[in-house]
Design a protein around this motif. Structure first.
Motif, PDB file in Angstrom:
ATOM      1  N   GLN A 313     -13.277 -26.315  76.599  1.00  0.00           N
ATOM      2  CA  GLN A 313     -14.049 -26.602  76.117  1.00  0.00           C
ATOM      3  C   GLN A 313     -15.340 -26.633  76.916  1.00  0.00           C
ATOM      4  O   GLN A 313     -16.385 -27.215  76.506  1.00  0.00           O
ATOM      5  CB  GLN A 313     -13.906 -28.205  75.556  1.00  0.00           C
ATOM      6  N   ASP A 463      -7.424 -30.745  79.094  1.00  0.00           N
ATOM      7  CA  ASP A 463      -6.244 -29.524  79.235  1.00  0.00           C
ATOM      8  C   ASP A 463      -6.028 -28.965  80.378  1.00  0.00           C
ATOM      9  O   ASP A 463      -7.228 -29.335  81.334  1.00  0.00           O
ATOM     10  CB  ASP A 463      -7.565 -28.246  77.693  1.00  0.00           C
ATOM     11  N   THR A 481       0.411 -36.792  71.678  1.00  0.00           N
ATOM     12  CA  THR A 481      -0.129 -35.343  70.441  1.00  0.00           C
ATOM     13  C   THR A 481      -0.979 -34.084  71.567  1.00  0.00           C
ATOM     14  O   THR A 481      -1.027 -34.331  72.762  1.00  0.00           O
ATOM     15  CB  THR A 481      -1.185 -35.847  70.211  1.00  0.00           C
ATOM     16  N   ARG A 483      -1.654 -30.402  73.080  1.00  0.00           N
ATOM     17  CA  ARG A 483      -2.197 -29.530  72.570  1.00  0.00           C
ATOM     18  C   ARG A 483      -1.695 -28.365  73.015  1.00  0.00           C
ATOM     19  O   ARG A 483      -1.815 -28.187  74.529  1.00  0.00           O
ATOM     20  CB  ARG A 483      -4.051 -29.843  72.636  1.00  0.00           C
ATOM     21  N   ASP A 486      -5.013 -23.445  70.799  1.00  0.00           N
ATOM     22  CA  ASP A 486      -6.205 -23.952  69.383  1.00  0.00           C
ATOM     23  C   ASP A 486      -4.894 -24.693  68.286  1.00  0.00           C
ATOM     24  O   ASP A 486      -6.007 -25.378  67.925  1.00  0.00           O
ATOM     25  CB  ASP A 486      -6.821 -23.446  69.336  1.00  0.00           C
ATOM     26  N   ARG A 487      -3.732 -25.467  68.793  1.00  0.00           N
ATOM     27  CA  ARG A 487      -2.985 -25.974  67.733  1.00  0.00           C
ATOM     28  C   ARG A 487      -2.854 -26.992  68.436  1.00  0.00           C
ATOM     29  O   ARG A 487      -3.071 -27.297  70.162  1.00  0.00           O
ATOM     30  CB  ARG A 487      -2.073 -25.004  67.584  1.00  0.00           C
ATOM     31  N   ALA A 488      -1.614 -28.600  67.265  1.00  0.00           N
ATOM     32  CA  ALA A 488      -1.403 -29.336  68.365  1.00  0.00           C
ATOM     33  C   ALA A 488      -0.559 -30.157  67.627  1.00  0.00           C
ATOM     34  O   ALA A 488      -0.046 -29.952  66.134  1.00  0.00           O
ATOM     35  CB  ALA A 488      -2.400 -30.985  68.235  1.00  0.00           C
ATOM     36  N   HIS A 505      -3.367 -26.016  77.739  1.00  0.00           N
ATOM     37  CA  HIS A 505      -2.592 -27.004  77.256  1.00  0.00           C
ATOM     38  C   HIS A 505      -3.354 -28.706  77.504  1.00  0.00           C
ATOM     39  O   HIS A 505      -3.349 -29.070  78.643  1.00  0.00           O
ATOM     40  CB  HIS A 505      -0.441 -27.522  77.288  1.00  0.00           C
TER      41      HIS A 505
END
Length: 539
Positions: A313, A463, A481, A483, A486-488, A505
């Motif tokens: 990010q 992350d 949740t 991560r 780019d998946r969650a 992650h």
């Protein structure tokens, strides 16, 4: 672009910006006691204490000529006797490299024997401030800038209201806030005794809260927080509120504002935790408007004293904050710069094995234990584009080609812990922090370790990634949740997910219930990066 001038800032040098460049770099300065009794020294943990000259040269090489730097009060002040050799050397390095320094005196930490609720605290910080200012005056080329007490509002809440840093008080946030304001004012006065031209940079979070959807009854509460609580410490420093504390506009100085992507959120309710909102939300207030509101109150100038993101990010956030800064300047805001924080990636306060990639430079361990600095190419490219628009005179010149350096797998792992069978009870006696996480190592084996994370409502593990270590993450209580890249995935009680080595992650608790996560890591994160047992595991 026209550069603003203010009676509260030093004269603007030929470069056009008071700090030498529009983009500054912050070195993480935290030195407080954590809940488990550890004294943090993030400067040493990132090896900035022994690699400062290299770090400054790296900053200059990418067009950063101003930094936030630490005087490390609890490290330098032992029983009232100060050893300021590190400050003297840093000031000399700043002079040699042409880097302008903003000196943090109290970054949450203070000497063990001092009670922050006592008058001795104020006197002791003033004495330390005077000693530091004397050294910097003699060794620095100037101009000189100081942040006597970092983030008074956050410090008062974390250390005085919810008790997760020293002095671990609860329900005394208002008292601690006033004690910190008094100490900051006294420290400023002591600095001016030896360096009348020094400029203060008061740094506090810039946040905005909003009423949740379908809860108009909470708007008044949100506005009170925004209009009163957010500005209370700055008002006291400026003498606008409780003038008997001795504040003035000069004590507030350059208004430093810490601003991150998560700094606007909804109020928590009994059935929903607070939730960060994004610029896509209709309630989002642009940074320029927030700064204009404060400019009407204080008149400026301003510095974004901390900003940044972690992992993948980072580049996007630099693009976003740069656009917002440019808009603020176009609106007439007296904005002097943006400090990317940290400029060199540092270990987390709770999990010392996790280096949440948050810097312009990441770190990678060498076989001899040195933390090599590696310029992240995506962050550098975003910085270059931002400089082209806001600070072309200091445009990044370092080539962006090159790959990140990875740590190598440890050849020899620690095998000295077999002194009896150990049984972990990961659900036993969990500890939580408001809007944060706690970390604990439960069991250490020859090649793996078992850890526990506890996250309250809205808590998040940012992350990050380990070049060699993979994790098996199991939810014991609550709902996570998770991560990965780019998946969650939503992971519930008794469910497990694997975070592969080398991938970003993180974990977020978006539910109203506490979250307890057990994590099995192999190879051990510290071993994988540093080829040795973490110091906390040595007996």
């Amino acid at each position: 672009m026209k550069v603003s001038r203010s009676p509260h800032a030093a004269p603007v040098p030929a470069s056009g910006w008071p700090f030498g460049s529009f983009f500054l770099g912050g070195f993480e300065c935290a030195t407080h006691l954590a809940t488990d009794g550890r004294r943090l020294d993030i400067v040493a943990a990132s090896q900035h204490d022994v690699r400062a000259e290299e770090d400054y040269e790296l900053c200059v090489r990418i067009g950063i000529k101003g930094v936030r730097e630490a005087a490390r009060w609890p490290i330098a002040d032992r029983g009232g006797e100060t050893d300021l050799d590190h400050v003297r050397e840093l000031a000399r390095i700043g002079r040699r490299t042409g880097v302008v320094q903003i000196w943090d005196l109290m970054h949450y930490g203070y000497p063990d024997e001092v009670d922050p609720f006592s008058s001795s605290f104020e006197r002791r910080l003033a004495l330390f401030a005077r000693d530091v200012a004397s050294v910097v005056r003699d060794e620095s080329a100037g101009p000189t800038y100081y942040s006597p007490v970092n983030e008074i509002s956050y410090n008062a809440w974390a250390a005085g209201e919810v008790g997760y840093m020293a002095p671990f008080a609860k329900g005394r946030g208002a008292d601690l806030k006033r004690a910190l304001v008094r100490a900051s004012i006294s420290a400023s006065n002591a600095i001016w005794e030896v360096d009348p031209g020094a400029v203060m940079v008061a740094v506090d979070p810039l946040v905005r809260v909003h009423a949740p959807p379908k809860r108009p009854d909470l708007r008044e509460r949100a506005e009170h927080f925004n209009d009163v609580v957010v500005t209370e410490a700055m008002d006291m420093l400026a003498g606008r509120r409780e003038p008997e504390l001795g504040g003035s506009r000069r004590h507030l100085g350059i208004v430093g504002l810490n601003y991150y992507a998560g700094n606007q959120w909804t109020l928590a309710t009994s059935d929903k935790p607070q939730r960060s909102i994004s610029p896509r939300d209709a309630r989002w207030i642009p940074l320029g408007q927030l700064l204009l509101d404060l400019q009407e109150r204080y008149g400026g100038p301003f510095l974004i004293g901390e900003t940044g993101a972690s992992g993948a990010q980072r580049a996007g956030w630099i693009r976003s904050i740069s656009r917002e800064a440019e808009s603020a300047l176009e609106l007439g805001v007296d904005l002097l710069g943006v400090c990317l924080y940290p400029v060199v990636t540092t270990p987390d306060w709770e999990d010392p094995t996790a280096f949440f990639d948050g810097g312009v430079y990441d770190v990678s361990p060498e076989p001899d234990g040195r933390l090599a600095r590696a310029l992240d190419p995506h962050v550098a490219a975003a910085l270059r584009r931002a400089q082209a628009r806001l600070d072309p005179a200091n445009l990044l010149s370092w080539p962006l080609a090159g790959s990140r350096k990875r740590g190598s797998r440890a050849r020899t792992l620690d095998r000295s812990g077999a002194r009896g069978l150990k049984v972990a009870r990961p659900r036993s006696r969990p500890t939580f922090k408001a809007d944060n996480f706690t970390y604990e190592v439960l069991i250490v084996g020859a090649s793996l370790q078992v850890e526990r994370y506890c996250l309250g409502q809205g808590g998040a593990l940012p992350d990050h990634r380990h070049g060699e270590t993979e994790h098996a993450i199991t939810v014991l209580e609550g709902e996570a949740t998770v991560r990965i890249g780019d998946r969650a995935a939503l992971v519930r009680v008794d469910e497990t997910i694997v975070a592969p080595a080398g991938e970003y992650h993180g974990i977020v608790n978006r539910s109203p219930s506490p979250l307890i996560v057990q994590q099995v890591s192999s190879p051990k994160p510290w071993d994988a990066r540093f080829q040795g047992t973490h110091p906390s595991q040595l007996e």
